[in-house]
Structures are given as C-alpha cells and as structure tokens.
Design a protein around this motif. Structure first.
Motif, short mmCIF file in Angstrom:
data_model
loop_
_atom_site.label_atom_id
_atom_site.label_comp_id
_atom_site.label_asym_id
_atom_site.label_seq_id
_atom_site.Cartn_x
_atom_site.Cartn_y
_atom_site.Cartn_z
N LYS A 69 0.82 -1.21 0.00
CA LYS A 69 0.00 0.00 0.00
C LYS A 69 0.86 1.26 0.00
O LYS A 69 0.50 2.27 -0.59
CB LYS A 69 -0.93 0.00 1.22
N VAL A 70 1.98 1.21 0.69
CA VAL A 70 2.89 2.36 0.73
C VAL A 70 3.44 2.64 -0.67
O VAL A 70 3.44 3.79 -1.13
CB VAL A 70 4.05 2.11 1.71
N LEU A 71 3.90 1.60 -1.35
CA LEU A 71 4.43 1.78 -2.70
C LEU A 71 3.34 2.24 -3.66
O LEU A 71 3.59 3.03 -4.57
CB LEU A 71 5.06 0.47 -3.20
N GLY A 72 2.12 1.76 -3.44
CA GLY A 72 1.01 2.20 -4.27
C GLY A 72 0.70 3.67 -4.08
O GLY A 72 0.39 4.38 -5.03
N ALA A 73 0.81 4.13 -2.83
CA ALA A 73 0.56 5.55 -2.54
C ALA A 73 1.56 6.43 -3.27
O ALA A 73 1.24 7.56 -3.65
CB ALA A 73 0.65 5.80 -1.03
N ALA A 74 2.76 5.92 -3.48
CA ALA A 74 3.78 6.68 -4.19
C ALA A 74 3.57 6.63 -5.71
O ALA A 74 3.80 7.62 -6.40
CB ALA A 74 5.16 6.14 -3.86
N ALA A 160 15.62 0.75 3.68
CA ALA A 160 14.68 1.70 4.28
C ALA A 160 13.47 1.90 3.38
O ALA A 160 13.59 1.89 2.15
CB ALA A 160 15.37 3.04 4.53
N VAL A 161 12.30 2.08 4.00
CA VAL A 161 11.08 2.29 3.23
C VAL A 161 11.18 3.55 2.40
O VAL A 161 10.73 3.59 1.24
CB VAL A 161 9.85 2.38 4.17
N GLU A 162 11.79 4.62 2.96
CA GLU A 162 11.95 5.86 2.19
C GLU A 162 12.72 5.63 0.90
O GLU A 162 12.39 6.17 -0.15
CB GLU A 162 12.67 6.93 3.03
N ASP A 163 13.78 4.80 0.99
CA ASP A 163 14.57 4.51 -0.20
C ASP A 163 13.78 3.68 -1.20
O ASP A 163 13.92 3.85 -2.42
CB ASP A 163 15.85 3.76 0.20
N MET A 164 12.92 2.79 -0.70
CA MET A 164 12.07 2.01 -1.60
C MET A 164 11.10 2.92 -2.36
O MET A 164 10.93 2.79 -3.58
CB MET A 164 11.27 0.97 -0.81
N VAL A 165 10.48 3.84 -1.62
CA VAL A 165 9.52 4.74 -2.25
C VAL A 165 10.23 5.62 -3.28
O VAL A 165 9.73 5.85 -4.39
CB VAL A 165 8.82 5.61 -1.19
N GLU A 166 11.42 6.11 -2.92
CA GLU A 166 12.19 6.92 -3.85
C GLU A 166 12.50 6.13 -5.12
O GLU A 166 12.38 6.65 -6.24
CB GLU A 166 13.49 7.38 -3.20
N SER A 167 12.86 4.86 -4.96
CA SER A 167 13.16 4.02 -6.11
C SER A 167 11.94 3.80 -6.99
O SER A 167 12.04 3.76 -8.22
CB SER A 167 13.71 2.66 -5.64
N VAL A 168 10.77 3.65 -6.36
CA VAL A 168 9.53 3.46 -7.12
C VAL A 168 9.23 4.70 -7.96
O VAL A 168 8.91 4.60 -9.15
CB VAL A 168 8.34 3.15 -6.18
N VAL A 169 9.34 5.88 -7.34
CA VAL A 169 9.03 7.12 -8.05
C VAL A 169 10.01 7.35 -9.19
O VAL A 169 9.62 7.58 -10.35
CB VAL A 169 9.05 8.32 -7.09
#
Length: 206
Positions: A69-74, A160-169
């Motif tokens: 869900k976090v990655l989807g939000a990004a 880190a979750v922040e790094d995952m989200v950054e990678s997704v974006v």
C-alpha cells in the motif's frame, strides 16, 4: 538545500523539526537527510504536489500500512489526467481494460489511475481508427509483467522504506523513459530485419 526551503517543509509537515541546539538553530541528522532526498524526488522527478507528498509520507510513517500500500501511494499520483471524452470509444476502452485485468488475474482495483490511463490511450487509438490494437494488448501485458518484476527486484535492494519509495518514483518516471528508448531501438532493429533489403546501417527516424 536552502534553509528557507527546509523551514517550509517543516511548516507543511513534510519534514519533522530538527533538534533545537539554540533559540534560533536546529540540528538535523541522517533521517532528516533521507526524508529531504525523498521529498525532492517526489517534487522534482515525480512532479507531485505538496498535498500528494504529504499523503505519501503519511503512508510511510504508518506502521500498520502494508508495504504494498505504501508503494502504491507513491506510484498512483504519477499517472496522467483522466480522459474527458465519454463517447463510445471511451466506454469500449474501459470494458477492454476491465476484461484484460480480469483475464490475467491482476490484483488491481478498477479505480487504479493506471487503468484509467490505459483506457484513455486505447480510446484515443480507437478514435484514430486503430481499435484493432487491442489484438496485441496481451503481448504488451506479457512484457509489462516482466518489466514489473524487474522493477520490484531492483526496489527490493533497498532497506529503508523511504529509499524504496524513492526508487519506485524515480524508477516509474525515468524507467518509462528508459523503456521507451529501448522500445524505439528495438523498433529500428525489427524494421531492419523485417523490411530491410540492403543491410545498410543507416539510422531510421520517425
């Protein structure tokens, strides 16, 4: 990063306040630096608005939110605008997309922005007399599944979750540019193999 910018992010809730070291100074650590880098990626690469970024950060900071869900939000805000046309082509495109998602067993809600983007593209093709493009849609879907697996394997390298989200974006925005360039290169090669007769190495342009 300019100090006024950091203060603005703090006021907007995008960045937690630093630790006060004096009445007019604050100390920021590696956690703040990572969050700043993520905010800049969402702004500069993802083109998100401040309110959208706040939603992504809220998802990251929610311990009860599953990573999916976090990655989807990004990723969800990265789509284009919805099609304003509500004609026969649009209705047909929506049905085609719904059938595709169902047949392939994709765990995607029909309200997903990417589904709307696909419907928009198919409707535009239909208006231009290329409704038969749906015949190759499954081939595109096969390739998309393979690319998606590669994308997530790359994201999984992050801790880190922040790094995952950054990678997704970054991967979604710039990864599409990479895939588009690869597709064009493959077009040139396929065209040369199918229609080339003299074996020349001349560049093809469109």
């Amino acid at each position: 990063m300019p100090v006024p910018t950091i203060k603005y992010y703090v006021r907007e809730g995008l960045l937690p306040p630093g630790e006060l070291t004096s009445p007019n100074q604050a100390s920021y650590d590696e956690t703040h630096e990572r969050r700043l880098r993520l905010v800049r990626a969402l702004l500069d690469v993802g083109g998100m608005r401040v309110a959208e970024i706040a939603n992504v950060l809220a998802a990251i900071d929610d311990p009860a939110r599953p990573l999916h869900k976090v990655l989807g939000a990004a990723a969800d805000p990265l789509g284009t605008a919805h099609d304003e046309h509500e004609d026969t082509e649009a209705a047909s495109a929506h049905a085609v997309v719904a059938d595709l998602v169902s047949r392939r067993g994709w765990q995607v809600h029909e309200s997903n922005p990417a589904a709307a983007d696909l419907s928009k593209a198919l409707a535009a093709l239909g208006r231009l007399g290329h409704s038969a493009f749906v015949e190759v849609l499954d081939t595109y879907a096969d390739a998309a599944e393979q690319v998606a697996r590669a994308d997530l394997a790359y994201v999984a390298r992050c801790v880190a979750v922040e790094d995952m989200v950054e990678s997704v974006v970054i991967g979604t925005v710039l990864g599409e540019a990479v895939f588009s360039a690869l597709r064009r290169l493959a077009h040139v090669d396929a065209s040369a193999r199918m229609y080339g007769t003299d074996g020349s190495k001349e560049h093809e342009t469109s």
